[in-house]
Write an enzyme that holds these catalytic residues in place. Structure first.
Site, PDB file in Angstrom:
ATOM      1  N   GLU A 253      37.877 -15.654  42.454  1.00  0.00           N
ATOM      2  CA  GLU A 253      37.376 -14.343  42.041  1.00  0.00           C
ATOM      3  C   GLU A 253      37.911 -13.194  42.884  1.00  0.00           C
ATOM      4  O   GLU A 253      37.137 -12.320  43.293  1.00  0.00           O
ATOM      5  CB  GLU A 253      35.847 -14.366  42.075  1.00  0.00           C
ATOM      6  CG  GLU A 253      35.199 -14.550  43.472  1.00  0.00           C
ATOM      7  CD  GLU A 253      34.981 -15.990  43.896  1.00  0.00           C
ATOM      8  OE1 GLU A 253      35.710 -16.875  43.410  1.00  0.00           O
ATOM      9  OE2 GLU A 253      34.079 -16.235  44.717  1.00  0.00           O
TER      10      GLU A 253
ATOM     11  N   HIS B 177      33.173 -17.071  34.429  1.00  0.00           N
ATOM     12  CA  HIS B 177      32.655 -17.406  35.758  1.00  0.00           C
ATOM     13  C   HIS B 177      33.252 -16.476  36.825  1.00  0.00           C
ATOM     14  O   HIS B 177      32.519 -15.855  37.601  1.00  0.00           O
ATOM     15  CB  HIS B 177      32.971 -18.870  36.069  1.00  0.00           C
ATOM     16  CG  HIS B 177      32.545 -19.311  37.434  1.00  0.00           C
ATOM     17  ND1 HIS B 177      31.361 -19.979  37.666  1.00  0.00           N
ATOM     18  CD2 HIS B 177      33.129 -19.181  38.643  1.00  0.00           C
ATOM     19  CE1 HIS B 177      31.235 -20.228  38.957  1.00  0.00           C
ATOM     20  NE2 HIS B 177      32.304 -19.758  39.578  1.00  0.00           N
ATOM     21  N   GLU B 178      34.559 -16.367  36.827  1.00  0.00           N
ATOM     22  CA  GLU B 178      35.204 -15.528  37.853  1.00  0.00           C
ATOM     23  C   GLU B 178      34.830 -14.056  37.656  1.00  0.00           C
ATOM     24  O   GLU B 178      34.628 -13.329  38.631  1.00  0.00           O
ATOM     25  CB  GLU B 178      36.720 -15.720  37.840  1.00  0.00           C
ATOM     26  CG  GLU B 178      37.213 -17.168  37.992  1.00  0.00           C
ATOM     27  CD  GLU B 178      36.551 -17.946  39.116  1.00  0.00           C
ATOM     28  OE1 GLU B 178      36.110 -17.333  40.110  1.00  0.00           O
ATOM     29  OE2 GLU B 178      36.447 -19.184  38.993  1.00  0.00           O
TER      30      GLU B 178
ATOM     31  N   HIS C  33      31.499 -13.299  39.129  1.00  0.00           N
ATOM     32  CA  HIS C  33      31.546 -13.124  40.585  1.00  0.00           C
ATOM     33  C   HIS C  33      31.730 -11.649  40.986  1.00  0.00           C
ATOM     34  O   HIS C  33      31.459 -11.293  42.130  1.00  0.00           O
ATOM     35  CB  HIS C  33      32.700 -13.926  41.190  1.00  0.00           C
ATOM     36  CG  HIS C  33      32.367 -15.344  41.550  1.00  0.00           C
ATOM     37  ND1 HIS C  33      31.302 -15.669  42.378  1.00  0.00           N
ATOM     38  CD2 HIS C  33      32.972 -16.515  41.239  1.00  0.00           C
ATOM     39  CE1 HIS C  33      31.279 -16.993  42.541  1.00  0.00           C
ATOM     40  NE2 HIS C  33      32.276 -17.529  41.855  1.00  0.00           N
TER      41      HIS C  33
ATOM     42  N   GLU D  92      27.589 -19.085  44.162  1.00  0.00           N
ATOM     43  CA  GLU D  92      27.977 -19.907  43.007  1.00  0.00           C
ATOM     44  C   GLU D  92      26.841 -20.186  42.023  1.00  0.00           C
ATOM     45  O   GLU D  92      27.072 -20.211  40.814  1.00  0.00           O
ATOM     46  CB  GLU D  92      28.616 -21.222  43.482  1.00  0.00           C
ATOM     47  CG  GLU D  92      29.904 -21.024  44.290  1.00  0.00           C
ATOM     48  CD  GLU D  92      31.029 -20.307  43.529  1.00  0.00           C
ATOM     49  OE1 GLU D  92      30.977 -20.231  42.287  1.00  0.00           O
ATOM     50  OE2 GLU D  92      31.959 -19.815  44.204  1.00  0.00           O
TER      51      GLU D  92
ATOM     52  N   ASP E 219      34.627 -25.438  53.683  1.00  0.00           N
ATOM     53  CA  ASP E 219      34.998 -25.875  52.343  1.00  0.00           C
ATOM     54  C   ASP E 219      34.149 -27.066  51.860  1.00  0.00           C
ATOM     55  O   ASP E 219      34.040 -27.311  50.665  1.00  0.00           O
ATOM     56  CB  ASP E 219      36.479 -26.285  52.416  1.00  0.00           C
ATOM     57  CG  ASP E 219      37.152 -26.252  51.073  1.00  0.00           C
ATOM     58  OD1 ASP E 219      36.820 -25.360  50.291  1.00  0.00           O
ATOM     59  OD2 ASP E 219      38.003 -27.132  50.817  1.00  0.00           O
TER      60      ASP E 219
ATOM     61  N   TYR F 222      26.587 -24.969  42.811  1.00  0.00           N
ATOM     62  CA  TYR F 222      26.821 -24.459  41.460  1.00  0.00           C
ATOM     63  C   TYR F 222      25.660 -24.783  40.520  1.00  0.00           C
ATOM     64  O   TYR F 222      25.043 -23.893  39.944  1.00  0.00           O
ATOM     65  CB  TYR F 222      28.114 -25.061  40.888  1.00  0.00           C
ATOM     66  CG  TYR F 222      29.376 -24.569  41.540  1.00  0.00           C
ATOM     67  CD1 TYR F 222      29.785 -25.063  42.778  1.00  0.00           C
ATOM     68  CD2 TYR F 222      30.173 -23.614  40.925  1.00  0.00           C
ATOM     69  CE1 TYR F 222      30.957 -24.618  43.374  1.00  0.00           C
ATOM     70  CE2 TYR F 222      31.353 -23.160  41.522  1.00  0.00           C
ATOM     71  CZ  TYR F 222      31.731 -23.665  42.740  1.00  0.00           C
ATOM     72  OH  TYR F 222      32.888 -23.215  43.332  1.00  0.00           O
TER      73      TYR F 222
HETATM   74  N1  BES Z   1      34.976 -19.178  44.388  1.00  0.00           N
HETATM   75  C1  BES Z   1      35.234 -20.383  43.687  1.00  0.00           C
HETATM   76  C2  BES Z   1      36.389 -21.154  44.254  1.00  0.00           C
HETATM   77  C3  BES Z   1      36.234 -21.591  45.697  1.00  0.00           C
HETATM   78  C4  BES Z   1      35.006 -22.004  46.204  1.00  0.00           C
HETATM   79  C5  BES Z   1      37.327 -21.616  46.518  1.00  0.00           C
HETATM   80  C6  BES Z   1      34.905 -22.404  47.530  1.00  0.00           C
HETATM   81  C7  BES Z   1      37.209 -22.011  47.834  1.00  0.00           C
HETATM   82  C8  BES Z   1      35.995 -22.412  48.352  1.00  0.00           C
HETATM   83  C9  BES Z   1      35.479 -20.112  42.201  1.00  0.00           C
HETATM   84  O1  BES Z   1      34.706 -19.094  41.683  1.00  0.00           O
HETATM   85  C10 BES Z   1      35.089 -21.348  41.438  1.00  0.00           C
HETATM   86  O2  BES Z   1      33.946 -21.709  41.498  1.00  0.00           O
HETATM   87  N2  BES Z   1      36.036 -21.981  40.750  1.00  0.00           N
HETATM   88  C11 BES Z   1      35.786 -23.178  39.973  1.00  0.00           C
HETATM   89  C12 BES Z   1      35.632 -22.870  38.520  1.00  0.00           C
HETATM   90  C13 BES Z   1      34.256 -22.581  38.044  1.00  0.00           C
HETATM   91  C14 BES Z   1      34.250 -22.386  36.538  1.00  0.00           C
HETATM   92  C15 BES Z   1      33.230 -23.608  38.436  1.00  0.00           C
HETATM   93  C16 BES Z   1      37.007 -24.062  40.110  1.00  0.00           C
HETATM   94  O3  BES Z   1      37.991 -23.646  40.686  1.00  0.00           O
HETATM   95  O4  BES Z   1      36.971 -25.182  39.601  1.00  0.00           O
HETATM   96 ZN    ZN Z   2      32.671 -19.588  41.552  1.00  0.00          ZN
END
Ligand code: BES
Ligand code: ZN
Length: 603
Positions: A275, A299-300, A303, A322, A379, A387
């Site tokens: 995002e 989703h993004e 954010h 999330e 991470d 989520y």
């Molecule tokens: N912000 C996250 C990606 C992220 C989280 C990167 C933690 C690094 C550390 C992003 O918004 C996300 O959640 N992406 C998901 C997709 C979403 C539809 C659940 C993904 O990349 O799968």
């Molecule tokens: Zn996310």
């Protein structure tokens, strides 16, 4: 009275000070308020080099400032007059990197750091032309979240520290750089570009991509960037982007960032989406050709409120980013495509959650919403708990108070905490007051947040469309229907996913083959369907899918697919050795985020 004031003071100061142990910065002493980056992108040597000008605010009368760095080559530190300042890089701490301690003579509030990235700078992925769609130009992108920004920019890298920024980027004239700010829509002759973000953001939301990029407008405020070879397809896939933005604003208030664009990156991008403000970074694996995977974009986009406007104070509060975003994403999809559609997303999410809780163990601390990631990689908090359990908590609140009241509350929440970072404890205090929670309701919320697993009484999501799918599965498994007889007309990706995930684990190879003959899953161009299929049939011994899995893993670097697939392959006695060898090849094409995770499978 005095006691109350004292207690209030205590509470508020402890909240303000919520310590982020994933950063070396001490913002309570001296905090970053604005950063300016003058950077050169050198594709030949795979180095970003230049100067970071940092404006600091001394909160206390301190004589030093702490900046986060990891795998950066710090060349010199100066004040604005050019006078050298004394600095040292403190000892390396696992996951976090090294604190850069800079001595600040009395009147200094602006410093400049001359530096270079290194081959270890793990936010960066430098792609060769062969790794791009066009095969002619190299490509670079960064991934900052959770704590990787410090590997390409020396800043205070904590979600609780916000600052405005600007950047001057110079690169090869054939390439276009774009950032998480206001972007150019075409290349210029000089190769020099200026970027600005005049809203305060945390460091993890600063991002850069450089490549042979084109832009196509999708509406007054929205558009898409990608390599020219993917631009038409991307524009078709995201043709509802402007409508999504409008739906989001109708739900939770004005979009505060100006434009909203999406960039479709090469397939090695380790996430589905990221995002980055004003410019979501997205994987090309959502280009399904029928818009069926665009909830990821919703989703993004969501954010832009939950996460970018109101940010988790520390990575232990990650669910605030999330969980809210998943809830919001489904509300956007519901406004655009109806309740049946959103219900399918909710059920798929719930299935993921149950699987995750089963994997982690019902009593695991990692199934609590409020995490304790001290001493671990930030991470590690990226599980379905944040989520999906996070979203379920909000659904619970919605049920308690009614949708109308809850929507009003969310509008206020985003306004009240706009451009601020918030802890789980502040959230609790806020809902308790604004939603007038009873003592019982508050204690239910605390159970959700501080206890593992799922509370006893929850509303389990259900989908009427999936009931049809279940009926078809039953008819197929019992032999009542051949694959050609299945009533699958108008099934979206979601129905297919539900179908594939819920096929029994002991399906005969004959039946597998019949399905593949009719529906051609092994050759599917839809990444989610292909993934679900391969994960199901390879353990059943369906060898025709083996090669497809190899090709998939050699061409896609999205961790959500790559990690479970390597785990699955490594668990098959007939494929274990092969998987190891395949990984040693495929790894070269992965971003560090994916490589680091998969390394653990083979070590
Ligand atoms: N912000 C996250 C990606 C992220 C989280 C990167 C933690 C690094 C550390 C992003 O918004 C996300 O959640 N992406 C998901 C997709 C979403 C539809 C659940 C993904 O990349 O799968
Ligand atoms: Zn996310």
């Amino acid at each position: 009275m005095i006691r109350t004031i004292l207690i209030l003071l205590l509470i508020s100061s402890s909240l303000l000070m919520a310590h982020d142990y994933h950063s070396f910065a001490k913002p309570e002493d001296c905090a970053l308020t604005h950063a300016k980056f003058d950077l050169n992108i050198d594709f030949e040597n795979k180095v970003i080099s230049g100067i970071a000008y940092l404006s600091l605010k001394k909160v206390k009368n301190v004589k030093e400032v702490f900046i986060d760095t990891k795998d950066l080559d710090i060349i010199s530190v100066n004040d604005i007059s050019g006078k050298a300042l004394t600095f040292e890089l403190l000892e390396k701490v696992e996951f976090l990197g090294r604190a850069l301690r800079i001595e600040l003579p009395n009147d200094i509030s602006e410093i400049s750091i001359r530096y270079k990235t290194t081959t270890k700078s793990s936010a960066l992925q430098w792609l060769s032309p062969e790794q791009t769609k066009g095969k002619k130009y190299p490509f670079l992108f960064t991934q900052g979240q959770a704590i990787l920004s410090r590997t390409w920019i020396p800043v205070q890298d904590s979600p609780g520290i916000r600052f405005t920024w600007e950047a001057n980027i110079s690169c090869d004239k054939n390439l276009l750089p774009v950032m998480s700010g206001l972007n150019p829509q075409s290349k210029n002759a000089s190769g020099n570009y200026h970027f600005e973000m005049n809203k305060p953001v945390p460091a993890y939301l600063i991002a850069l991509a450089v490549g042979n990029l084109d832009f196509k407008s999708l509406g007054p405020k929205t558009g898409v960037y990608s390599e020219p070879e993917m631009l038409e397809m991307s524009a078709l896939e995201f043709s509802d982007l402007e409508a999504m933005l409008q739906a989001a604003e109708a739900l939770y208030g004005e979009y505060k960032w100006g434009r909203y664009d999406v960039i479709v990156l090469p397939p090695s991008f380790p996430f589905g989406g990221m995002e980055n403000p004003m410019l979501t970074f997205a994987t090309p694996t959502i280009l399904a050709g029928d818009k069926s995977l665009t909830s990821l974009i919703a989703h993004e986009l969501a954010h832009s409120w939950s996460g970018n406007l109101v940010t988790n104070q520390t990575w232990d509060d990650f669910w605030l980013n999330e969980g809210f975003t998943v809830y919001f994403e489904r509300r956007i999809m519901e406004s655009l495509y109806g309740k049946d559609y959103a219900d399918m997303l909710a059920v798929l999410g719930y299935q993921d959650l149950i699987e995750t809780i089963t994997d982690l163990g019902n009593e695991s601390d990692d199934t609590k919403l409020k995490l304790n990631l001290k001493g671990r990689d930030a991470d590690d908090g990226m599980t379905d708990i944040a989520y999906e359990k996070g979203c379920l908590l909000l659904l619970q609140l919605e049920k308690m108070k009614g949708r109308q009241a809850f929507d009003k509350f969310l509008n206020e929440y985003f306004n009240n905490f706009a451009f601020k970072s918030i802890s789980t404890e502040e959230f609790l205090e806020y809902i308790s007051e604004r939603l007038a929670l009873t003592a019982d309701e508050l204690s239910v919320m605390k159970t959700w947040i501080y206890q593992p697993g799922l509370p006893g009484e929850i509303a389990i999501p259900s989908s009427s469309l999936f009931e049809n799918v279940d009926a078809e599965i039953a008819a197929f498994v019992s032999g009542k229907k051949e694959p050609v007889q299945l009533e699958v007309k108008n099934w979206s990706s979601h129905e297919w996913l539900h179908f594939l995930r819920n096929l029994p684990g002991n399906l005969s190879l004959d039946k597998v083959e019949n399905l593949d003959d009719v529906f051609e899953f092994t050759a599917s161009g839809n990444s989610e369907i292909k993934f679900a299929w391969l994960m199901k049939v390879i353990p059943l011994g369906y060898k025709k899918a083996d090669k497809a899995a190899d090709e998939f893993l050699l061409s896609v670097g999205r961790r959500k697919f790559v990690l479970p697939m390597f785990k699955m392959l490594a668990a098959q006695p007939r494929l274990k050795e092969h998987a190891k060898e395949l990984y040693s090849n495929a790894r070269l094409g992965y971003h560090s985020v994916t490589a680091q995770s998969v390394d653990e499978v083979f070590n």
